[in-house]
Design a protein around this motif. Structure first.
Motif, PDB file in Angstrom:
ATOM      1  N   GLN A   1     -16.120  -3.503 -23.276  1.00  0.00           N
ATOM      2  CA  GLN A   1     -15.310  -2.355 -23.702  1.00  0.00           C
ATOM      3  C   GLN A   1     -15.593  -1.129 -22.848  1.00  0.00           C
ATOM      4  O   GLN A   1     -14.689  -0.341 -22.582  1.00  0.00           O
TER       5      GLN A   1
ATOM      6  N   LYS B   1     -14.288 -12.134 -19.131  1.00  0.00           N
ATOM      7  CA  LYS B   1     -14.044 -10.698 -18.936  1.00  0.00           C
ATOM      8  C   LYS B   1     -14.855 -10.169 -17.758  1.00  0.00           C
ATOM      9  O   LYS B   1     -14.368  -9.348 -16.976  1.00  0.00           O
TER      10      LYS B   1
ATOM     11  N   THR C   1     -21.009   5.470 -21.623  1.00  0.00           N
ATOM     12  CA  THR C   1     -21.223   4.427 -22.629  1.00  0.00           C
ATOM     13  C   THR C   1     -21.943   5.049 -23.820  1.00  0.00           C
ATOM     14  O   THR C   1     -22.738   5.979 -23.654  1.00  0.00           O
TER      15      THR C   1
ATOM     16  N   GLY D   1     -13.423  -0.973 -20.090  1.00  0.00           N
ATOM     17  CA  GLY D   1     -12.007  -0.801 -20.417  1.00  0.00           C
ATOM     18  C   GLY D   1     -11.328  -2.027 -20.995  1.00  0.00           C
ATOM     19  O   GLY D   1     -10.109  -2.023 -21.174  1.00  0.00           O
ATOM     20  N   TYR D   2     -12.077  -3.082 -21.298  1.00  0.00           N
ATOM     21  CA  TYR D   2     -11.489  -4.297 -21.863  1.00  0.00           C
ATOM     22  C   TYR D   2     -11.551  -4.226 -23.387  1.00  0.00           C
ATOM     23  O   TYR D   2     -12.621  -4.056 -23.959  1.00  0.00           O
ATOM     24  N   GLU D   3     -10.409  -4.371 -24.013  1.00  0.00           N
ATOM     25  CA  GLU D   3     -10.347  -4.314 -25.473  1.00  0.00           C
ATOM     26  C   GLU D   3     -10.881  -5.607 -26.082  1.00  0.00           C
ATOM     27  O   GLU D   3     -10.783  -6.671 -25.480  1.00  0.00           O
ATOM     28  N   THR D   4     -11.432  -5.460 -27.283  1.00  0.00           N
ATOM     29  CA  THR D   4     -11.917  -6.622 -28.007  1.00  0.00           C
ATOM     30  C   THR D   4     -11.839  -6.341 -29.503  1.00  0.00           C
ATOM     31  O   THR D   4     -11.918  -5.182 -29.918  1.00  0.00           O
ATOM     32  N   ASP D   5     -11.687  -7.382 -30.264  1.00  0.00           N
ATOM     33  CA  ASP D   5     -11.743  -7.242 -31.721  1.00  0.00           C
ATOM     34  C   ASP D   5     -13.076  -7.785 -32.257  1.00  0.00           C
ATOM     35  O   ASP D   5     -13.266  -7.936 -33.458  1.00  0.00           O
TER      36      ASP D   5
ATOM     37  N   ASN E   1     -19.052  -9.047 -25.003  1.00  0.00           N
ATOM     38  CA  ASN E   1     -17.705  -8.549 -25.273  1.00  0.00           C
ATOM     39  C   ASN E   1     -17.704  -7.050 -25.572  1.00  0.00           C
ATOM     40  O   ASN E   1     -16.806  -6.329 -25.132  1.00  0.00           O
ATOM     41  N   LEU E   2     -18.686  -6.574 -26.298  1.00  0.00           N
ATOM     42  CA  LEU E   2     -18.749  -5.155 -26.620  1.00  0.00           C
ATOM     43  C   LEU E   2     -19.081  -4.318 -25.388  1.00  0.00           C
ATOM     44  O   LEU E   2     -18.546  -3.220 -25.218  1.00  0.00           O
TER      45      LEU E   2
END
Length: 148
Positions: free
Chosen positions: A56, A93, A112, A59-63, A52-53
């Motif tokens: 990012q 994703k 990155t 360009g994909y947001e994650t919490d 998930n990180l």
């Protein structure tokens, strides 16, 4: 055809990992190969967080927080269902990335914080190899490890 090839690569990685990850349970989540190595549960959470990180950078947001990134396994308990959802979310994703990225964009470089500047295809490869590596560690720990 490129998109179909990349989708098959992502799907094969997902299948291979989930074939191993489905064997994780409350009896073996604390298994380690040695006292110094990370536990099954820690590595499982790490795969989900890292995927998930890394998304990012595309360009994909994650919490998702990187609680395992560069950290030592201290024996903290990680909820198995949350880890499974993180890994599944990460692969979703990656699939979305392949579907949304044009052929020309794969060779474009992106910045990155972890790896510097590299092409999108290179970062996708790093992500898939990262997951395979850690799934192999989990498989070994489940078969040959024990609770330390």
């Amino acid at each position: 055809m490129q998109k179909q090839i990349l989708l098959q690569m992502v799907e094969q990685s997902r299948k291979d990992c989930f074939r191993i990850l489905e064997d994780i349970n409350t009896d073996n989540v604390d298994f380690r190969l040695t006292e110094e190595t990370a536990s099954v549960g820690f590595i499982y959470r790490h795969i989900g967080e890292a995927t998930n990180l890394m998304a990012q950078f595309f360009g994909y947001e994650t919490d998702v927080e990187g609680t395992t990134m560069g950290q030592t396994d201290t024996g903290k308990d990680y909820d198995l269902e949350t880890s499974r959802m993180l890994v599944e979310d990460g692969y979703t994703k990656l699939e979305k990335l392949v579907n949304e990225t044009s052929e020309n964009e794969w060779l474009e470089e992106i910045e990155t914080t972890w790896f510097g500047k590299l092409s999108r295809i290179n970062l996708l490869a790093i992500t898939l190899y990262h997951n395979s590596h850690h799934c192999g560690q989990i498989a070994s720990a489940i078969v040959k490890g024990k609770k330390h």
